[in-house]
Design a protein around this motif. Structure first.
Motif, mmCIF file in Angstrom:
data_model
loop_
_atom_site.group_PDB
_atom_site.id
_atom_site.type_symbol
_atom_site.label_atom_id
_atom_site.label_comp_id
_atom_site.label_asym_id
_atom_site.label_seq_id
_atom_site.Cartn_x
_atom_site.Cartn_y
_atom_site.Cartn_z
ATOM 1 N N LEU A 13 -40.960 14.653 -53.380
ATOM 2 C CA LEU A 13 -39.545 15.302 -52.758
ATOM 3 C C LEU A 13 -39.981 16.913 -53.079
ATOM 4 O O LEU A 13 -40.270 17.414 -54.050
ATOM 5 C CB LEU A 13 -38.446 15.101 -53.692
ATOM 6 C CG LEU A 13 -37.178 15.269 -52.805
ATOM 7 C CD1 LEU A 13 -37.054 14.817 -51.406
ATOM 8 C CD2 LEU A 13 -36.123 15.184 -53.783
ATOM 9 N N LYS A 15 -35.645 19.034 -54.354
ATOM 10 C CA LYS A 15 -35.410 18.568 -55.730
ATOM 11 C C LYS A 15 -34.545 19.372 -56.488
ATOM 12 O O LYS A 15 -33.633 18.780 -57.517
ATOM 13 C CB LYS A 15 -36.748 18.320 -56.322
ATOM 14 C CG LYS A 15 -37.014 17.450 -57.528
ATOM 15 C CD LYS A 15 -38.233 17.392 -58.072
ATOM 16 C CE LYS A 15 -39.034 16.727 -57.642
ATOM 17 N NZ LYS A 15 -40.504 16.615 -58.109
ATOM 18 N N GLU A 36 -36.290 9.970 -61.270
ATOM 19 C CA GLU A 36 -37.609 10.209 -61.641
ATOM 20 C C GLU A 36 -37.987 10.756 -63.119
ATOM 21 O O GLU A 36 -38.954 10.261 -63.638
ATOM 22 C CB GLU A 36 -37.771 11.780 -60.866
ATOM 23 C CG GLU A 36 -39.353 12.422 -61.198
ATOM 24 C CD GLU A 36 -39.680 13.750 -60.663
ATOM 25 O OE1 GLU A 36 -40.463 13.951 -60.043
ATOM 26 O OE2 GLU A 36 -38.482 14.656 -60.653
ATOM 27 N N LEU A 45 -41.356 7.006 -55.774
ATOM 28 C CA LEU A 45 -40.267 7.845 -55.291
ATOM 29 C C LEU A 45 -40.502 8.661 -54.157
ATOM 30 O O LEU A 45 -39.689 9.126 -53.614
ATOM 31 C CB LEU A 45 -39.618 8.522 -56.231
ATOM 32 C CG LEU A 45 -39.285 7.811 -57.469
ATOM 33 C CD1 LEU A 45 -38.620 8.654 -58.583
ATOM 34 C CD2 LEU A 45 -38.161 6.686 -57.141
ATOM 35 N N TYR A 81 -32.113 12.231 -57.342
ATOM 36 C CA TYR A 81 -33.280 12.002 -57.648
ATOM 37 C C TYR A 81 -33.930 12.108 -58.890
ATOM 38 O O TYR A 81 -34.706 11.466 -59.436
ATOM 39 C CB TYR A 81 -34.073 12.635 -56.607
ATOM 40 C CG TYR A 81 -35.692 12.745 -56.419
ATOM 41 C CD1 TYR A 81 -36.328 11.839 -55.734
ATOM 42 C CD2 TYR A 81 -36.496 13.564 -57.412
ATOM 43 C CE1 TYR A 81 -37.684 11.625 -55.646
ATOM 44 C CE2 TYR A 81 -37.806 13.290 -57.313
ATOM 45 C CZ TYR A 81 -38.538 12.483 -56.463
ATOM 46 O OH TYR A 81 -39.776 12.312 -56.520
ATOM 47 N N GLU A 116 -43.989 9.961 -58.297
ATOM 48 C CA GLU A 116 -43.817 10.114 -56.803
ATOM 49 C C GLU A 116 -44.457 9.006 -56.306
ATOM 50 O O GLU A 116 -44.408 8.695 -54.873
ATOM 51 C CB GLU A 116 -44.480 11.319 -56.367
ATOM 52 C CG GLU A 116 -43.586 12.692 -57.012
ATOM 53 C CD GLU A 116 -44.241 13.944 -56.834
ATOM 54 O OE1 GLU A 116 -45.439 13.870 -56.239
ATOM 55 O OE2 GLU A 116 -43.795 14.766 -57.310
ATOM 56 N N LEU A 121 -29.297 16.130 -53.193
ATOM 57 C CA LEU A 121 -30.057 15.133 -53.482
ATOM 58 C C LEU A 121 -30.909 15.359 -54.507
ATOM 59 O O LEU A 121 -31.283 14.043 -55.137
ATOM 60 C CB LEU A 121 -31.230 15.232 -52.345
ATOM 61 C CG LEU A 121 -32.344 14.133 -52.153
ATOM 62 C CD1 LEU A 121 -31.613 12.720 -52.001
ATOM 63 C CD2 LEU A 121 -33.061 14.416 -50.876
ATOM 64 N N GLY A 122 -31.245 16.237 -55.183
ATOM 65 C CA GLY A 122 -31.756 16.459 -56.691
ATOM 66 C C GLY A 122 -31.266 15.965 -57.668
ATOM 67 O O GLY A 122 -31.767 15.473 -58.630
#
Length: 192
Positions: A93, A98, A111, A90, A107, A87, A103-104
């Protein structure tokens, strides 16, 4: 095609780069372990508020990480301190985005790759120990109780809260506590 603002070799990396607190040129989509510095992680996480800022007062990801590290068994303290290290590059979130949004889906693989580099850089096993996830959930419930009292609906309770009350630290104190704990772990042979 290279422009003046890109460093030599930047076109060989995936995505674009960001400048870290220490001045490292860092590609979040193409991370390298040697570009990850504990000082950058501590500084960034100390300036990021948990819950997208929707808590009663500023409460940093760095403080959360220190607290997780302090409640896990000692052999997992380093993993506890660094469990949210990605994080730093990034941002934090929130779990609903997430885990439950498109979006998750974008992401989480980014990650995961970044966390693999964090693990390699700091000598951690790639799989997060279940004890760290358990401690993270204990902090989640404690944070809910202490920092989000105006809850409009019941949360899915995943753990018991800690007995003590969380008193949020300033970003400067959170960064200092994070780095001091890292130094303690180094002295005990847990950090490099």
């Amino acid at each position: 095609m290279t422009t003046d603002w890109l460093s030599k070799g930047a076109t060989e990396r995936k995505g674009d780069w960001m400048q870290t607190f220490s001045g490292v040129q860092f590609w979040p989509l193409d991370p390298r372990p040697e570009e990850i510095l504990i000082e950058d992680i501590a500084h960034s996480l100390s300036n990021q508020c948990r819950y997208a800022g929707h808590c009663t007062q500023f409460y940093s990801v760095a403080q959360h990480s220190v607290m997780v590290s302090r409640i896990v068994p000692p052999q997992f303290a380093k993993w506890g301190l660094l469990h949210d290290a990605a994080e730093a590059y990034l941002v934090d979130l929130p779990r609903p985005l997430k885990r439950f949004s498109p979006l998750g889906n974008v992401y989480m693989p980014i990650e995961a790759r970044l966390m693999m580099c964090v693990c390699e850089r700091f000598g951690l096993p790639y799989a997060e120990p279940p004890e760290v996830k358990d401690a993270d959930n204990v902090l989640l419930m404690t944070e809910k109780r202490d920092l989000m009292p105006n809850c409009p609906a019941k949360w899915r309770e995943v753990a018991e809260s800690l007995a003590g009350k969380i008193v949020p630290w300033s970003p400067e104190d959170a960064e200092q506590e994070f780095l001091c704990l890292w130094a303690e772990l180094a002295e005990m042979g847990a950090a490099k």
